[in-house]
Write an enzyme that holds these catalytic residues in place. Structure first.
Site, PDB file in Angstrom:
ATOM      1  N   GLU A  93       0.830  -1.205   0.000  1.00  0.00           N
ATOM      2  CA  GLU A  93       0.000   0.000   0.000  1.00  0.00           C
ATOM      3  C   GLU A  93       0.864   1.254   0.000  1.00  0.00           C
ATOM      4  OE1 GLU A  93      -4.053  -1.405   2.215  1.00  0.00           O
ATOM      5  OE2 GLU A  93      -2.388  -0.924   3.518  1.00  0.00           O
ATOM      6  N   CYS A 106       3.417   8.536   0.940  1.00  0.00           N
ATOM      7  CA  CYS A 106       4.041   7.622   1.889  1.00  0.00           C
ATOM      8  C   CYS A 106       4.220   6.283   1.174  1.00  0.00           C
ATOM      9  CB  CYS A 106       3.114   7.496   3.103  1.00  0.00           C
ATOM     10  SG  CYS A 106       3.720   6.345   4.326  1.00  0.00           S
ATOM     11  N   CYS A 113       7.006  -6.572   7.439  1.00  0.00           N
ATOM     12  CA  CYS A 113       8.161  -6.049   8.166  1.00  0.00           C
ATOM     13  C   CYS A 113       8.591  -7.071   9.211  1.00  0.00           C
ATOM     14  CB  CYS A 113       7.797  -4.735   8.863  1.00  0.00           C
ATOM     15  SG  CYS A 113       9.202  -3.956   9.685  1.00  0.00           S
ATOM     16  N   CYS A 117       7.244  -4.612  15.783  1.00  0.00           N
ATOM     17  CA  CYS A 117       6.775  -3.657  16.799  1.00  0.00           C
ATOM     18  C   CYS A 117       5.341  -4.030  17.173  1.00  0.00           C
ATOM     19  CB  CYS A 117       6.834  -2.229  16.267  1.00  0.00           C
ATOM     20  SG  CYS A 117       8.484  -1.762  15.734  1.00  0.00           S
ATOM     21  N   CYS A 120       2.085  -2.049  15.676  1.00  0.00           N
ATOM     22  CA  CYS A 120       2.030  -1.722  14.246  1.00  0.00           C
ATOM     23  C   CYS A 120       1.415  -2.868  13.445  1.00  0.00           C
ATOM     24  CB  CYS A 120       3.454  -1.438  13.773  1.00  0.00           C
ATOM     25  SG  CYS A 120       3.607  -1.288  11.987  1.00  0.00           S
ATOM     26  N   GLY A 160       7.101  -1.635   6.063  1.00  0.00           N
ATOM     27  CA  GLY A 160       8.495  -2.068   6.014  1.00  0.00           C
ATOM     28  C   GLY A 160       9.471  -1.186   6.757  1.00  0.00           C
ATOM     29  N   LEU A 216      11.491   6.699  18.005  1.00  0.00           N
ATOM     30  CA  LEU A 216      11.975   6.511  19.376  1.00  0.00           C
ATOM     31  C   LEU A 216      10.899   5.805  20.216  1.00  0.00           C
ATOM     32  CD1 LEU A 216      14.284   7.076  21.351  1.00  0.00           C
ATOM     33  CD2 LEU A 216      13.302   9.336  21.763  1.00  0.00           C
ATOM     34  N   CYS A 333      -0.504   6.181   9.987  1.00  0.00           N
ATOM     35  CA  CYS A 333       0.768   5.542  10.330  1.00  0.00           C
ATOM     36  C   CYS A 333       0.495   4.237  11.046  1.00  0.00           C
ATOM     37  CB  CYS A 333       1.552   6.404  11.308  1.00  0.00           C
ATOM     38  SG  CYS A 333       2.150   7.905  10.641  1.00  0.00           S
TER      39      CYS A 333
HETATM   40  N1  SAH Z   1       9.629   1.038   9.802  1.00  0.00           N
HETATM   41  C1  SAH Z   1       9.864   2.421   9.859  1.00  0.00           C
HETATM   42  C2  SAH Z   1       8.971   3.225   8.949  1.00  0.00           C
HETATM   43  C3  SAH Z   1       7.543   2.791   8.848  1.00  0.00           C
HETATM   44  S1  SAH Z   1       6.540   3.029  10.270  1.00  0.00           S
HETATM   45  C4  SAH Z   1       9.783   2.924  11.289  1.00  0.00           C
HETATM   46  O1  SAH Z   1       9.302   2.194  12.144  1.00  0.00           O
HETATM   47  O2  SAH Z   1      10.225   4.043  11.522  1.00  0.00           O
HETATM   48  C5  SAH Z   1       6.313   4.803  10.271  1.00  0.00           C
HETATM   49  C6  SAH Z   1       5.950   5.376  11.612  1.00  0.00           C
HETATM   50  O3  SAH Z   1       4.671   4.902  12.033  1.00  0.00           O
HETATM   51  C7  SAH Z   1       6.924   5.006  12.727  1.00  0.00           C
HETATM   52  O4  SAH Z   1       7.332   6.154  13.435  1.00  0.00           O
HETATM   53  C8  SAH Z   1       6.101   4.096  13.633  1.00  0.00           C
HETATM   54  O5  SAH Z   1       6.521   4.178  14.978  1.00  0.00           O
HETATM   55  C9  SAH Z   1       4.705   4.660  13.417  1.00  0.00           C
HETATM   56  N2  SAH Z   1       3.615   3.754  13.773  1.00  0.00           N
HETATM   57  C10 SAH Z   1       3.601   2.407  13.704  1.00  0.00           C
HETATM   58  N3  SAH Z   1       2.403   1.935  14.130  1.00  0.00           N
HETATM   59  C11 SAH Z   1       1.660   3.007  14.473  1.00  0.00           C
HETATM   60  C12 SAH Z   1       0.317   3.160  14.954  1.00  0.00           C
HETATM   61  N4  SAH Z   1      -0.470   2.133  15.152  1.00  0.00           N
HETATM   62  N5  SAH Z   1      -0.125   4.421  15.173  1.00  0.00           N
HETATM   63  C13 SAH Z   1       0.658   5.491  14.927  1.00  0.00           C
HETATM   64  N6  SAH Z   1       1.916   5.402  14.460  1.00  0.00           N
HETATM   65  C14 SAH Z   1       2.416   4.170  14.232  1.00  0.00           C
HETATM   66 FE1  SF4 Z   2       8.183  -2.329  10.979  1.00  0.00          FE
HETATM   67 FE2  SF4 Z   2       8.128   0.329  11.389  1.00  0.00          FE
HETATM   68 FE3  SF4 Z   2       5.954  -1.203  11.832  1.00  0.00          FE
HETATM   69 FE4  SF4 Z   2       8.052  -1.386  13.466  1.00  0.00          FE
HETATM   70  S1  SF4 Z   2       6.756   0.441  13.149  1.00  0.00           S
HETATM   71  S2  SF4 Z   2       6.879  -3.113  12.616  1.00  0.00           S
HETATM   72  S3  SF4 Z   2       9.726  -1.118  12.049  1.00  0.00           S
HETATM   73  S4  SF4 Z   2       6.918  -0.841   9.886  1.00  0.00           S
END
Ligand code: SAH
Ligand code: SF4
Length: 341
Positions: A93, A106, A113, A117, A120, A160, A216, A333
């Site tokens: 996507e 984006c 991935c 996390c 996510c 990713g 972070l 995000c």
């Molecule tokens: N993998 C990379 C980039 C993709 S995620 C990374 O983790 O930085 C992009 C952003 O979305 C990151 O800052 C991540 O912490 C945030 N993110 C992930 N899951 C989220 C959620 N459920 N709500 C809001 N932000 C989220």
């Molecule tokens: Fe991967 Fe970024 Fe999602 Fe963490 S927040 S699982 S690094 S896409």
């Protein structure tokens, strides 16, 4: 005959290819412009190439394309989510957001991935595979063609972990900022990482001019390791040391992203600790109110988000709150995940 996919090749690679089929090198630049600058994917449209060359190219080469399966438009704001199918049938996507004259895309860098996390949706898919440089830049080419707009900013914040697919992501960023291609400003291209320290160092040492964002998301190792298991390998202190190394080497600002989750990392104590962590680093802080996924987490109420934000006011670094776009189409995000694979 096995046709070479030209999408994703950089100029020197295209030149070698063109020479390998006995044609003059300068043709590569013409094809490069058509493919990346104009978004053309059929040789027939390349009208400054001779008919013979076009016929020859059709025999030995092709220009790969993503297929748009669905396109969903948010009813609440100017955002569109594209579901693309790759040549192997896997899906990714991309999200296009328009605001204040800026069109930000984006893009995804992997199918799924591996970082896992806990908050996510992409993380819950696991990793299926890396995207090629061609598949990354094609999200831009396709989004522009489908929306009829010109994208001004690209953020590698879709599905990713960009630094898990470092070479392809950096190559795609160079293609996207090439003056003969989409010609995006390097300052308008953001690579976001969950904190792969060796790659942050490499990015700094190579003098890459794209913007760097680091997720972070917590102020203690205990909480960060729970949310982001990679913290056990690369804890906060080392991550901040690497961030500082990057800002000092590049003389660029780093952005710290901080997803606010109710009762997890949004207390006053967290805000105070975050201030201390960020102090002395040339940075900006981007607070992202959590977007709903299937996990156990919740977005804090607005008053709590504002309280956290206000606590950071005494920092010299700029602080912003990123209210995600397109949450009605699960385009926020962390909400990108392919449910029907
Ligand atoms: N993998 C990379 C980039 C993709 S995620 C990374 O983790 O930085 C992009 C952003 O979305 C990151 O800052 C991540 O912490 C945030 N993110 C992930 N899951 C989220 C959620 N459920 N709500 C809001 N932000 C989220
Ligand atoms: Fe991967 Fe970024 Fe999602 Fe963490 S927040 S699982 S690094 S896409």
């Amino acid at each position: 005959m096995n046709q070479t996919n030209l999408k994703g090749l950089d100029l020197p690679e295209l030149q070698s290819f063109i020479e390998s089929i006995g044609e003059s090198r300068f043709r590569a630049q013409q094809i490069f412009r058509w493919m990346y600058g104009r978004g053309v994917s059929s040789f027939d449209e390349m009208n400054n190439l001779s008919k013979e060359l076009r016929t020859r190219l059709k025999e030995v080469a092709r220009i790969g394309n993503l297929k748009c399966v669905t396109q969903r438009q948010s009813q609440k704001d100017q955002s569109t989510k594209f579901l693309f199918e790759l040549e192997d049938g896997r899906k990714i996507e991309s999200v296009l957001m328009s605001e204040d004259g800026r069109n930000t895309l984006c893009v995804s860098t992997q199918v799924g991935c591996a970082i896992d996390c806990k908050f996510c949706a992409t993380g819950m898919m696991g990793l299926q595979r890396n995207l090629t440089a061609g598949e990354i830049i094609d999200q831009l080419i396709m989004a522009q063609a489908l929306s009829g707009t010109t994208v001004s900013n690209v953020v590698c914040m879709g599905m990713g972990e960009p630094f898990h697919n470092y070479d392809n992501v950096i190559k795609a960023c160079h293609l996207m900022s090439d003056a003969l291609g989409p010609n995006l400003s390097k300052k308008h291209l953001v690579v976001s990482t969950s904190g792969l320290i060796p790659k942050i160092i490499q990015f700094a040492d190579e003098g890459q001019k794209f913007r760097l964002a680091i997720s972070l998301n917590a102020t203690t190792d205990e909480v960060r390791s729970r949310l982001m298991p990679l913290n056990k390998k690369w804890p906060i202190k080392e991550l901040l040391r690497a961030s500082k190394y990057y800002t000092q080497t590049s003389e660029e600002m780093v952005t710290f992203e901080y997803v606010l989750m109710d009762g997890i990392n949004d207390s006053i104590e967290d805000a105070e600790r975050l201030k201390k962590l960020a102090q002395g680093i040339f940075c900006k802080i981007n607070l992202i109110p959590y977007n709903a996924t299937e996990g156990e987490f919740r977005r804090p109420v607005e008053a709590r988000i504002v309280r956290f934000y206000e606590r950071l006011a005494s920092l010299r670094a700029p602080v912003t709150i990123r209210w995600s776009k397109g949450d009605d189409i699960e385009a926020g995000c962390g909400q990108l995940a392919i449910k029907s694979v």
